[in-house]
Write an enzyme that holds these catalytic residues in place. Structure first.
Site, PDB file in Angstrom:
ATOM      1  N   GLU A 156       0.884  -1.162   0.000  1.00 15.88           N
ATOM      2  CA  GLU A 156       0.000   0.000   0.000  1.00 15.88           C
ATOM      3  C   GLU A 156       0.918   1.207   0.000  1.00 15.88           C
ATOM      4  O   GLU A 156       1.660   1.443   0.950  1.00 15.88           O
ATOM      5  CB  GLU A 156      -0.939  -0.061   1.201  1.00 15.88           C
ATOM      6  CG  GLU A 156      -1.910  -1.240   1.037  1.00 15.88           C
ATOM      7  CD  GLU A 156      -2.643  -1.650   2.302  1.00 15.88           C
ATOM      8  OE1 GLU A 156      -2.616  -0.898   3.269  1.00 15.88           O
ATOM      9  OE2 GLU A 156      -3.230  -2.737   2.299  1.00 15.88           O
ATOM     10  N   CYS A 209      -1.171   9.543   3.186  1.00  9.79           N
ATOM     11  CA  CYS A 209      -1.115   9.049   1.807  1.00  9.79           C
ATOM     12  C   CYS A 209      -2.308   9.568   1.023  1.00  9.79           C
ATOM     13  O   CYS A 209      -2.258   9.695  -0.193  1.00  9.79           O
ATOM     14  CB  CYS A 209      -1.085   7.536   1.801  1.00  9.79           C
ATOM     15  SG  CYS A 209      -2.317   6.845   2.877  1.00  9.79           S
TER      16      CYS A 209
HETATM   17  P1  NAD Z   1       8.982   4.515   3.986  1.00  9.25           P
HETATM   18  O1  NAD Z   1       8.835   3.803   2.685  1.00  9.25           O
HETATM   19  O2  NAD Z   1      10.140   5.423   4.167  1.00  9.25           O
HETATM   20  O3  NAD Z   1       9.084   3.439   5.168  1.00  9.25           O
HETATM   21  C1  NAD Z   1       8.085   2.460   5.358  1.00  9.25           C
HETATM   22  C2  NAD Z   1       8.686   1.306   6.143  1.00  9.25           C
HETATM   23  O4  NAD Z   1       9.683   0.645   5.333  1.00  9.25           O
HETATM   24  C3  NAD Z   1       9.402   1.726   7.423  1.00  9.25           C
HETATM   25  O5  NAD Z   1       9.150   0.788   8.448  1.00  9.25           O
HETATM   26  C4  NAD Z   1      10.866   1.685   7.004  1.00  9.25           C
HETATM   27  O6  NAD Z   1      11.740   1.518   8.091  1.00  9.25           O
HETATM   28  C5  NAD Z   1      10.862   0.478   6.084  1.00  9.25           C
HETATM   29  N1  NAD Z   1      12.001   0.394   5.164  1.00  9.25           N
HETATM   30  C6  NAD Z   1      12.805   1.389   4.710  1.00  9.25           C
HETATM   31  N2  NAD Z   1      13.750   0.886   3.873  1.00  9.25           N
HETATM   32  C7  NAD Z   1      13.530  -0.439   3.782  1.00  9.25           C
HETATM   33  C8  NAD Z   1      14.135  -1.499   3.052  1.00  9.25           C
HETATM   34  N3  NAD Z   1      15.185  -1.289   2.259  1.00  9.25           N
HETATM   35  N4  NAD Z   1      13.621  -2.746   3.168  1.00  9.25           N
HETATM   36  C9  NAD Z   1      12.549  -2.986   3.951  1.00  9.25           C
HETATM   37  N5  NAD Z   1      11.928  -2.011   4.675  1.00  9.25           N
HETATM   38  C10 NAD Z   1      12.413  -0.763   4.591  1.00  9.25           C
HETATM   39  O7  NAD Z   1       7.590   5.265   4.258  1.00  9.25           O
HETATM   40  P2  NAD Z   1       7.213   6.285   5.429  1.00  9.25           P
HETATM   41  O8  NAD Z   1       7.937   7.571   5.205  1.00  9.25           O
HETATM   42  O9  NAD Z   1       7.324   5.630   6.760  1.00  9.25           O
HETATM   43  O10 NAD Z   1       5.651   6.487   5.148  1.00  9.25           O
HETATM   44  C11 NAD Z   1       5.168   7.385   4.218  1.00  9.25           C
HETATM   45  C12 NAD Z   1       4.782   6.696   2.930  1.00  9.25           C
HETATM   46  O11 NAD Z   1       3.799   5.692   3.183  1.00  9.25           O
HETATM   47  C13 NAD Z   1       4.138   7.645   1.935  1.00  9.25           C
HETATM   48  O12 NAD Z   1       4.620   7.355   0.650  1.00  9.25           O
HETATM   49  C14 NAD Z   1       2.657   7.311   2.052  1.00  9.25           C
HETATM   50  O13 NAD Z   1       1.891   7.653   0.923  1.00  9.25           O
HETATM   51  C15 NAD Z   1       2.702   5.844   2.281  1.00  9.25           C
HETATM   52  N6  NAD Z   1       1.461   5.372   2.898  1.00  9.25           N
HETATM   53  C16 NAD Z   1       0.566   4.680   2.135  1.00  9.25           C
HETATM   54  C17 NAD Z   1      -0.637   4.260   2.701  1.00  9.25           C
HETATM   55  C18 NAD Z   1      -1.653   3.489   1.912  1.00  9.25           C
HETATM   56  O14 NAD Z   1      -2.545   2.919   2.513  1.00  9.25           O
HETATM   57  N7  NAD Z   1      -1.566   3.437   0.606  1.00  9.25           N
HETATM   58  C19 NAD Z   1      -0.912   4.568   4.022  1.00  9.25           C
HETATM   59  C20 NAD Z   1       0.036   5.273   4.765  1.00  9.25           C
HETATM   60  C21 NAD Z   1       1.231   5.667   4.196  1.00  9.25           C
END
Ligand code: NAD
Length: 523
Positions: free
Chosen positions: A286, A320
């Site tokens: 997501e 998001c």
């Molecule tokens: P992010 O992608 O930076 O991090 C998300 C998670 O991934 C964190 O736990 C992070 O530590 C982990 N992560 C980072 N690098 C990784 C790797 N190489 N391998 C595995 N895991 C890794 O996102 P964020 O800044 O925490 O959240 C914001 C983003 O989430 C925005 O793009 C937002 O649109 C999206 N979002 C989407 C929804 C939805 O339902 N579509 C809901 C909420 C947030």
């Protein structure tokens, strides 16, 4: 048993209970602040585990305020957590689904019993204002109860099938896969972690949860509530630490059978590729959005102005679903912009634990720097109508505070109109028709949420027919594209915003964590 939304703040506003809401939140603030600075373990196989180092969880409102110290887990802890989940899987998969439902319902009740503490802690940890923090906590509780409700409605996903031969007896069952990796973002640190974890574990899988490094506290609290509710050892394991090490170690572990990830497109795609590289396995991602709204020539500006501003600036644009592009009919543009600028100027920025504050800080320094770079670019290629600066005076000095920003006049294909920015930044453009508004709304790689303001029912029907996004609204004054409610608006992204096409908080979500088995015997 049916399903009722927790709806704490809404109920308070209906019952004249807003002062009571604030006094409960104030007391909770005192309680949670008294516990700041403690060191928290990770949890593997039901045991507290300490890694070789910790990291400080600092408030984005005041970076000198340390909420707690959390384990900097790495590959070793991630591997041990996956092993524990693997060992716990056979028994948990065989546990009667009704028992699993009971445990999760108890977990929801435990979260509900501490919801003011959780909301107060969240305001400190990720900068949500009081109402938004409580909405996140409520959503977590709702998601757990909703999935328990769906499981019950579907009778644990077991059904008798037809008989092709007279002596044939056949059944369809949905069964869990094994261990799931659950990787969650900072912006709904309780709701999304709770929803994804429940989806995986309620259905009989076991899991390793890895929360965002900016919000480990919320995940620890979630884990503790579900354990207290009765989850056996190893069924849910929690590891905190950097995504690139502990997150990647979960994704790359061959014993992990399924992955659910909510976060940015960049990391989501990376994880998707790494996870499915050698073997086709279920992945649910997501991801982000670039959510448009149309203000048609038949719009009521009394609804459109607050709807657009609240959609864009709720939680500082860090949803998001945040409204990020407005296509306003040329005939209304001037009046709309005047209203929008005035409304935006009236939004109070500050410490999110203050009852009068609407917008708290950005989550971290990276987001703060990004905001400044986007504003510089907007000044260069367009016109900043309101906002456009970081706030650094007095109490703002130790946090990541910025002003909500509205920009006009950027060229149609500008990168600020294509990329998800995740800061309080709204772009406005004029259009000459509904068709043009729809075409420009759809002209994005993302397809998460979208909205329209129109008083013409035919326009609404036309819009719903043609708009390409998962969650679409007409005339939503509370936030043009935001605020989906569990059990009412299933939340799902199309195109680059998601992969599964099944909404969180919807009817089909749990199916994603299950694989069908048809069982036939002959009498
Ligand atoms: P992010 O992608 O930076 O991090 C998300 C998670 O991934 C964190 O736990 C992070 O530590 C982990 N992560 C980072 N690098 C990784 C790797 N190489 N391998 C595995 N895991 C890794 O996102 P964020 O800044 O925490 O959240 C914001 C983003 O989430 C925005 O793009 C937002 O649109 C999206 N979002 C989407 C929804 C939805 O339902 N579509 C809901 C909420 C947030």
């Amino acid at each position: 048993m049916g399903f009722d939304n927790e709806a704490t703040y809404l109920r308070a506003t209906h019952a004249g209970g807003v002062p009571g809401f604030h006094s409960q939140y104030d007391k909770a603030l005192e309680r949670v602040e008294a516990e700041f600075g403690e060191t928290h373990p990770v949890y593997i196989d039901g045991k507290e585990v300490h890694a070789s180092s910790t990291f400080a969880d600092r408030s984005p409102s005041d970076t000198e305020r340390v909420l707690g110290h959390f384990q900097q887990a790495g590959r070793d802890e991630a591997g041990r957590a996956v092993k524990a989940a693997l060992r716990a899987f056979p028994d948990w998969a065989e546990t009667d689904w009704r028992e699993r439902v009971d445990i999760f319902r108890r977990g929801a009740d435990l979260l509900s019993g501490q919801k003011f503490d959780l909301a107060a802690l969240m305001s400190h940890e990720n900068g949500k204002n009081r109402a938004e923090a409580m909405a996140d906590v409520d959503e977590a509780i709702d998601l757990v109860r909703w999935y328990a409700h769906v499981m019950e409605e579907e009778a644990g996903f077991e059904q008798e099938m037809g008989r092709y031969l007279e002596n044939e007896r056949s059944r369809s069952l949905l069964k869990p896969y094994g261990v799931w990796g659950v990787i969650s973002p900072f912006n709904f640190p309780l709701a999304i972690a709770a929803g994804m974890t429940t989806g995986a574990v309620l259905t009989g899988n076991t899991a390793v949860l890895k929360p965002a490094s900016d919000t480990p506290f919320m995940a620890v609290r979630l884990y503790q509530a579900l354990r207290e509710a009765g989850l056996p050892d190893g069924v849910l394991n929690l590891v905190t630490g950097p995504g690139r090490s502990v997150g990647a170690a979960i994704v790359e572990n061959p014993d992990v059978s399924g992955l659910i990830f909510t976060g940015s497109r960049e990391v989501g795609l990376l994880s998707f590729r790494a996870f499915t590289g050698d073997f086709p396995k279920p992945v649910i991602t997501e991801l982000g959005g670039k959510n448009p709204v149309i203000v048609s020539e038949h719009a009521d500006l009394g609804k459109a102005v607050p709807g657009v501003a609240l959609g864009a600036f709720g939680y500082g644009g860090q949803k998001c679903s945040a409204t990020s592009r407005v296509y306003v009919h040329r005939t209304l543009k001037e009046d709309f912009l005047q209203g929008l600028v005035e409304f935006t100027e009236g939004l109070r920025v500050g410490d999110p634990t203050d009852p009068d504050v609407y917008m708290g800080p950005l989550i971290n320094e990276k987001a703060y720097r990004k905001y400044q770079a986007y504003v510089d670019l907007a000044r260069q290629d367009g016109t900043v109508l309101v906002g456009g600066q970081a706030l650094t005076e007095g109490p703002f000095g130790r946090g990541y505070f910025v002003a909500p920003t509205v920009v006009d006049g950027l060229p149609e294909d500008h990168r600020l109109l294509r990329e998800e920015l995740f800061v309080p930044f709204l772009d406005v453009a004029a259009v000459d028709s509904l068709e043009e508004g729809i075409a420009r709304s759809n002209g994005s790689e993302y397809g998460l949420t979208a909205g329209i303001f129109t008083e013409d029912p035919e326009e609404r029907v036309e819009y719903f027919r043609k708009v390409r996004a998962g969650v679409v609204y007409a005339n939503r004054e509370q936030g043009a594209t935001t605020g989906a409610v569990i059990g009412t608006q299933p939340f799902v992204g199309w195109k680059h915003s998601g992969i599964s096409g099944k909404g969180a908080g919807g009817l089909y979500y749990l199916l994603q964590f299950l694989q069908e088995q048809s069982q036939t015997y002959y009498v």
